[in-house]
Every structure is written in C-alpha cells, then in structure tokens.
Write a protein that holds these residues in place. Sequence first.
Motif, PDB file in Angstrom:
ATOM      1  N   GLU A   1       0.790  -1.240   0.000  1.00 12.67           N
ATOM      2  CA  GLU A   1       0.000   0.000   0.000  1.00 12.67           C
ATOM      3  C   GLU A   1       0.826   1.297   0.000  1.00 12.67           C
ATOM      4  N   PRO A   2       1.876   1.426   0.815  1.00  8.85           N
ATOM      5  CA  PRO A   2       2.601   2.710   0.839  1.00  8.85           C
ATOM      6  C   PRO A   2       3.044   3.160  -0.555  1.00  8.85           C
ATOM      7  N   GLY A   3       3.565   2.239  -1.360  1.00  7.00           N
ATOM      8  CA  GLY A   3       4.047   2.589  -2.698  1.00  7.00           C
ATOM      9  C   GLY A   3       2.933   3.014  -3.647  1.00  7.00           C
ATOM     10  N   MET A   4       1.692   2.692  -3.275  1.00  9.18           N
ATOM     11  CA  MET A   4       0.561   3.045  -4.142  1.00  9.18           C
ATOM     12  C   MET A   4      -0.055   4.393  -3.785  1.00  9.18           C
ATOM     13  N   VAL A   5       0.415   4.997  -2.684  1.00  6.40           N
ATOM     14  CA  VAL A   5      -0.107   6.314  -2.280  1.00  6.40           C
ATOM     15  C   VAL A   5       0.672   7.373  -3.057  1.00  6.40           C
TER      16      VAL A   5
ATOM     17  N   GLU B   1       7.209   7.773   3.257  1.00  2.80           N
ATOM     18  CA  GLU B   1       6.176   7.871   4.296  1.00  2.80           C
ATOM     19  C   GLU B   1       5.259   6.652   4.297  1.00  2.80           C
ATOM     20  N   THR B   2       4.831   6.235   5.483  1.00  2.90           N
ATOM     21  CA  THR B   2       3.764   5.231   5.577  1.00  2.90           C
ATOM     22  C   THR B   2       2.432   5.949   5.351  1.00  2.90           C
ATOM     23  N   PRO B   3       1.373   5.210   4.982  1.00  6.75           N
ATOM     24  CA  PRO B   3       0.057   5.858   4.811  1.00  6.75           C
ATOM     25  C   PRO B   3      -0.374   6.603   6.083  1.00  6.75           C
TER      26      PRO B   3
END
Length: 433
Positions: free
Chosen positions: A209-213, A220-222
């Motif tokens: 998920e982090p790489g998709m934000v 950064e983490t979500p």
Amino acid sequence: MDSAGSQYPGGFVAIEGERISALGPAAEAPPAQGWELIDCSGCIVMPGLINCHTHLPMVYFRGLADDLPLHEWLTGHIFPAEGAHLSPQFCHEATLLAAAECILGGTTCVNDMYLFADSVASALEIAGLRGLVGEGVIGFPTPSAPTWQDGLKLSQELLRKWQGHPLITPTFCAHAPYTCGVELLQSLYTAAQQHGAPFHIHLHETHAEPGMVQWREGDETPTAALKRIGILGAELIGAHGVWLSERDISLLAHGGCSIAHCPCSNLKLASGIAPVPQLLAAGVPVGLGTDGAASNNNLSMFEELHTAALLPKGAHRDPAGLSATAMPARTAVELATSRAARALKRSDIGQLAPGKLADLIVLDASAAHLAPRYHHEGAVYSHLAYSAQAGDVRDSIVNGRVLMRGRRLLSLDPAALRAQAQAWVDRSYPPAG
Ligand SMILES: [Zn+2]
C-alpha cells in the motif's frame, strides 16, 4: 457482563423502552407482573456483537471470485462487478439479506462503508439493526458518484436525512489513502469534524500500500502521510491496519484514532496479520470487523472472534515470540463488544448496564459444544471465544426491539431474501450453456 465485568448466574436484565433500566442477581429482579418476560434459563445473556468494518451489500458477491490477492481481486473482479450491477435497489436488497445474516449470528450493530449508502441505511431501518453508515468516496467515478465532489455531496445528504435517527448514525467514508487524493481526504475529514461524525477509511491493509499512495512524500507510511495532511484525529476509524509500524501505532494512539481488525479477510486475501496486541498495549481502541462477505466469506462475528483470539498466539516465526497469553479470551470477547463500541466512538452500546441502549443477545447454551460449563469467572469468556457458534444465538434485541425470538426473525423473511439473491445471480451470471 456489565461495565465492571460482573456476571450474574441466574440473574435478570430489565429493559424499558430503548434502554436497559436494571440488571443484577435474580433476587433483585422486579416483580414479574406487568413485564413481557423472556425466559433465559440455561442461556448466556450478553451484549450484542458489534461489527466495526463491513460492506453489507457485498453479500451478493459472496463466492464471485476467491483465492486472489487484494489488488487483483479488487480491480480484476469486484470493481468491474460493482460497475456493472450497483444501483440503489441492488444495495437495498443485498443489505436486507446481509442484515438477516447479522441478526442470526448475534450482531446488533454494524459500521458499513459502501455506495448508495442511503439504500443501506433504509434497509437497516427495516431490519431494525443499528448501523453507522457512510457513502464510500473514492478518487475515480463510481456507480453512485461521477466525481468525488458528488460523493461528498451524497455524504452530506445522508447526514441531513439520518442525523438523530435512533438506529442510524451517518459517517464520512474515504475508501483508502491509495485511492483518494489529498483534497478529497481533507474535504471529507473536515466535514466529519464539523458534524462530530466518525471518519471511516481503509488503512495500511497490504504490504504494497505505501508505494501506491501517489501523494506521499519520500517513503512515508500511509499513517504518517495522513498525519501530515492533518486527518489523524479522534474521528478516524481505520480498517485493517495490518502493516502499521511502531511509529504508526504511536501516531494513532496520540491522535485518538481507532482500528477495525478484520482477521478473516486479512488471511483470505493474504494481506497479513495485524499487530493487535501492540495496538492494545499502546492504548489504541480496537474492534473486530468481518469486512465484506466477498472477502470473508461470511458475516459471522463469532468466527471473527475465534480467529482474533487464536491468531496472535501463533503469529511468530521465532519460537521465543510465541505466546498463549497474546490474546486472552476475555479481551477477544471485548473486541467484539465493549472495545468495539469504544472503537466506534460509542459509549452507549457494547455493555449491559443501566442506561445503555438495549442491544443484547441470548445464546442457547444447551448445545453439545458448549457443555459442560465451569464455574470460574473466565469460563464464560472461554466458551464465547473458543466454542460458541453463530447458530447458538437464540434471541436478539436491538434498541429495545426484539428482532429474533427462538431463531425466528421478526423483522425479515430470510427465505424470501435468499430466493431474491439467487434470482439476481441467475439473471446476472447465468449458468454456462
Ligand atoms: Zn473493507
């Protein structure tokens, strides 16, 4: 199971109107005259189960596509099915079927995020089930909203229509940090703050998920990204939280945010195992959720409770990290009742106590799998966490109204709802040939 955790063998619960007026040992029960009596001899009377994260209309997609990782499942199967089929009528009819399953399994309150939320709310009103309900807003066109601004408008209309309703609490729902942009997230969160409404969002469900934000800064983490844009406050209910870092957990604790833990869905979609003991140790309110029935594949909170009780005990590759006390039975039961209420920012449900709303269930404890019962204090929690099944729920009361008596639903006709669901599948996905 009152606020102090007391148990009353052979006790009573009195309900007046929509609230519990008294409870205690049998000797203190009011005279029977003038009351409608429900004999619970040999039963367990407990707070109704609270499902902290679900998408009720997805029961119609139960069994459509399975054994796939989240993003392939979502983009390859669920989003296309939703695009082809969703309508207010679909969401209303599917929610009625989901509500029947919830009541039969002992759930008395749900926190739902889906499209055409007004249809979800009206179905819950018919069923008599308590619900936090929100329109899922996302950064691309959906069947209910061509733009996210339209989604926000739907959320505000939902709030105007249902605010103050005895069963329905409108919420603001952003799908996830990786499907929503900064302006969307901030607009929705501001609206939630203005109205004192909960803000419900999927959060750090998968490792990828982090790489998709797309709007994150650096690595950064979500959770850290949400903090930076100012929406990590007490209104936030994050669903899943599987890959939260230690720092994320402390940010959530500091912000007063809560987490809906969905162990069955996280296992089925191979998302991973959420750090629930660490969240609890940090003081983050955690409640259990089933997620939608297309990724679970049922809405049984007892199954969720069993899984949540077992999972942390085996969630280590290092033998030294394995611990049989990582999730005590009583804590697991609280994750579906009192702690779940706290996670949903509700002080009026989740416990049996005078003044609380009368949301409670009666479990028939006569089944072979619930015998015998020991007399020590933890025995009932052990049965609830490890042995009880959805089918043991005999009666259900929500807001003082009896919704099920002797396993017969009083507000819904499950046979008709099942037939309606099957007719929809046969029409929409006819058998080959
Ligand atoms: Zn979900």
